[in-house]
Design an enzyme around this catalytic site. Structure first.
Site, PDB file in Angstrom:
ATOM      1  N   VAL A  88      -3.577  10.222  20.296  1.00 20.50           N
ATOM      2  CA  VAL A  88      -2.149   9.956  20.094  1.00 20.50           C
ATOM      3  C   VAL A  88      -1.797   8.476  20.262  1.00 20.50           C
ATOM      4  O   VAL A  88      -0.649   8.085  20.012  1.00 20.50           O
ATOM      5  CB  VAL A  88      -1.276  10.816  21.044  1.00 20.50           C
ATOM      6  CG1 VAL A  88      -1.491  12.290  20.756  1.00 20.50           C
ATOM      7  CG2 VAL A  88      -1.542  10.504  22.517  1.00 20.50           C
ATOM      8  N   ARG A  89      -2.752   7.657  20.623  1.00 21.72           N
ATOM      9  CA  ARG A  89      -2.521   6.213  20.641  1.00 21.72           C
ATOM     10  C   ARG A  89      -2.495   5.636  19.220  1.00 21.72           C
ATOM     11  O   ARG A  89      -2.088   4.487  19.030  1.00 21.72           O
ATOM     12  CB  ARG A  89      -3.569   5.511  21.497  1.00 21.72           C
ATOM     13  CG  ARG A  89      -3.352   5.744  22.990  1.00 21.72           C
ATOM     14  CD  ARG A  89      -4.403   5.020  23.832  1.00 21.72           C
ATOM     15  NE  ARG A  89      -4.069   5.061  25.236  1.00 21.72           N
ATOM     16  CZ  ARG A  89      -4.380   6.046  26.069  1.00 21.72           C
ATOM     17  NH1 ARG A  89      -5.049   7.092  25.607  1.00 21.72           N
ATOM     18  NH2 ARG A  89      -4.045   6.006  27.345  1.00 21.72           N
ATOM     19  N   HIS A  90      -2.943   6.424  18.254  1.00 20.36           N
ATOM     20  CA  HIS A  90      -2.810   6.018  16.851  1.00 20.36           C
ATOM     21  C   HIS A  90      -1.397   6.401  16.428  1.00 20.36           C
ATOM     22  O   HIS A  90      -1.105   7.545  16.123  1.00 20.36           O
ATOM     23  CB  HIS A  90      -3.886   6.702  16.002  1.00 20.36           C
ATOM     24  CG  HIS A  90      -5.264   6.218  16.333  1.00 20.36           C
ATOM     25  ND1 HIS A  90      -5.854   5.156  15.674  1.00 20.36           N
ATOM     26  CD2 HIS A  90      -6.145   6.625  17.274  1.00 20.36           C
ATOM     27  CE1 HIS A  90      -7.050   4.934  16.193  1.00 20.36           C
ATOM     28  NE2 HIS A  90      -7.254   5.811  17.165  1.00 20.36           N
ATOM     29  N   GLN A  97       0.957  19.448  19.383  1.00 23.58           N
ATOM     30  CA  GLN A  97      -0.117  19.861  20.290  1.00 23.58           C
ATOM     31  C   GLN A  97       0.257  21.112  21.077  1.00 23.58           C
ATOM     32  O   GLN A  97       1.420  21.321  21.451  1.00 23.58           O
ATOM     33  CB  GLN A  97      -0.442  18.725  21.258  1.00 23.58           C
ATOM     34  CG  GLN A  97      -1.645  19.023  22.157  1.00 23.58           C
ATOM     35  CD  GLN A  97      -2.143  17.792  22.877  1.00 23.58           C
ATOM     36  OE1 GLN A  97      -1.525  16.732  22.844  1.00 23.58           O
ATOM     37  NE2 GLN A  97      -3.278  17.905  23.535  1.00 23.58           N
ATOM     38  N   SER A  99       1.063  23.455  23.877  1.00 21.19           N
ATOM     39  CA  SER A  99       1.811  23.131  25.100  1.00 21.19           C
ATOM     40  C   SER A  99       1.176  23.786  26.317  1.00 21.19           C
ATOM     41  O   SER A  99       0.877  24.980  26.310  1.00 21.19           O
ATOM     42  CB  SER A  99       3.251  23.605  24.970  1.00 21.19           C
ATOM     43  OG  SER A  99       3.933  23.480  26.192  1.00 21.19           O
ATOM     44  N   ARG A 101       2.922  24.004  28.974  1.00 17.78           N
ATOM     45  CA  ARG A 101       4.060  24.672  29.608  1.00 17.78           C
ATOM     46  C   ARG A 101       4.189  26.094  29.092  1.00 17.78           C
ATOM     47  O   ARG A 101       4.409  27.029  29.861  1.00 17.78           O
ATOM     48  CB  ARG A 101       5.358  23.912  29.328  1.00 17.78           C
ATOM     49  CG  ARG A 101       5.431  22.526  29.955  1.00 17.78           C
ATOM     50  CD  ARG A 101       6.763  21.881  29.640  1.00 17.78           C
ATOM     51  NE  ARG A 101       7.852  22.529  30.355  1.00 17.78           N
ATOM     52  CZ  ARG A 101       9.119  22.565  29.923  1.00 17.78           C
ATOM     53  NH1 ARG A 101       9.437  22.031  28.755  1.00 17.78           N
ATOM     54  NH2 ARG A 101      10.049  23.154  30.635  1.00 17.78           N
ATOM     55  N   CYS A 176      -3.173   7.772   4.341  1.00 16.65           N
ATOM     56  CA  CYS A 176      -4.508   7.238   4.058  1.00 16.65           C
ATOM     57  C   CYS A 176      -4.759   5.887   4.724  1.00 16.65           C
ATOM     58  O   CYS A 176      -5.876   5.613   5.167  1.00 16.65           O
ATOM     59  CB  CYS A 176      -4.721   7.118   2.557  1.00 16.65           C
ATOM     60  SG  CYS A 176      -4.934   8.694   1.721  1.00 16.65           S
ATOM     61  N   ARG A 186     -12.841   4.514  15.221  1.00 19.58           N
ATOM     62  CA  ARG A 186     -13.379   5.682  15.920  1.00 19.58           C
ATOM     63  C   ARG A 186     -14.720   6.167  15.374  1.00 19.58           C
ATOM     64  O   ARG A 186     -15.370   6.998  16.021  1.00 19.58           O
ATOM     65  CB  ARG A 186     -12.363   6.819  15.900  1.00 19.58           C
ATOM     66  CG  ARG A 186     -11.023   6.451  16.519  1.00 19.58           C
ATOM     67  CD  ARG A 186     -11.129   6.026  17.965  1.00 19.58           C
ATOM     68  NE  ARG A 186      -9.808   5.830  18.560  1.00 19.58           N
ATOM     69  CZ  ARG A 186      -9.583   5.617  19.857  1.00 19.58           C
ATOM     70  NH1 ARG A 186     -10.609   5.554  20.697  1.00 19.58           N
ATOM     71  NH2 ARG A 186      -8.361   5.454  20.315  1.00 19.58           N
TER      72      ARG A 186
END
Length: 243
Positions: A88-90, A97, A99, A101, A176, A186
């Protein structure tokens, strides 16, 4: 709560991806309106191989923003929360995602790092800790339930004891251009092993679906012909950056 393994499935690609990229590239250099040529493009005028050659030629020049109009959506499972914290840093992407919770994790699966799996005593200790974490999670759920907090409200605080190796599932969409950047970083041997495996799996699907863009995609060194890292960090596959 067994160890699990990576699975990635391509859910969707922008329809008429080649024609769309061709139109976007052409609009940058064409005096007319590409909307007028759209029906012709779909009918194969110019032929798709000529459209592909045009896209490849312009993309090779370094002009890559028009490929942002095409996106890929993947369903991913059998990965750890440690991986998704990296994924998620991209930022030019969308994520949905599973959960912690709303989904009960009392019998969670987990990712077993290969380095630990090769050492019997390390594997045994890791698996024992995962069992301990699951037991603690269930105990905390029960304690919270006894105070009137059940379901989601007990999960949201009990989950604080869950380790980074807990398996998760996620849907991600990237255009893309973002995918090309993702693969450059990566697929590199310096990337952490789990996200590198994910990137390689995603790249294989992209190459099959849209080779005009992804046939030569991958780690940055493959495109450059040299390693952009220093001698200290190079894996040795390519020479380091020329002086």
């Amino acid at each position: 709560m067994p160890a699990t393994s990576l699975s990635v499935r391509l859910l969707a690609v922008t329809p008429n991806a080649l024609e769309l990229m061709y139109a976007a590239f052409r609009q940058c250099y064409h005096a007319g309106y590409v909307g007028d040529m759209w029906d012709g493009l779909l009918a194969g005028e110019p032929p798709r191989e000529k459209q592909a050659a045009f896209v490849e030629r312009i993309l090779a020049s370094g002009h890559d923003s028009p490929v942002e109009h095409v996106s890929f959506t993947f369903a991913i499972e059998g990965v750890s929360r440690t991986l998704t914290h990296q994924l998620v840093r991209h930022r030019i992407a969308s994520y949905s995602q599973q959960s912690q919770r709303y989904v009960d994790a009392s019998d969670f699966d987990y990712v077993l790092p290969p380095s630990l799996a090769r050492i019997p005593e390390a594997k045994a200790r890791y698996e024992a800790f995962m069992a301990e974490a699951a037991a603690c999670y269930r105990e905390l759920q029960a304690m919270l339930a006894a105070k009137g907090r059940k379901g989601q409200t007990s999960n949201e605080d009990a989950r604080f004891v869950l380790p980074g190796g807990v398996e998760t599932k996620i849907v991600t969409t990237m255009n893309c251009r973002s995918l090309l950047h993702f693969f450059e970083l990566r697929c590199c041997m310096r990337a952490q092993w789990e996200i590198r495996a994910l990137a390689e799996g995603m790249l294989a699907l992209c190459r099959e679906a849209l080779p005009v863009i992804f046939a030569t995609a991958g780690a940055k060194c493959a495109r450059l012909g040299y390693c952009p890292e220093s001698e200290r960090f190079s894996c040795g596959k390519y020479p380091v950056r020329p002086a």
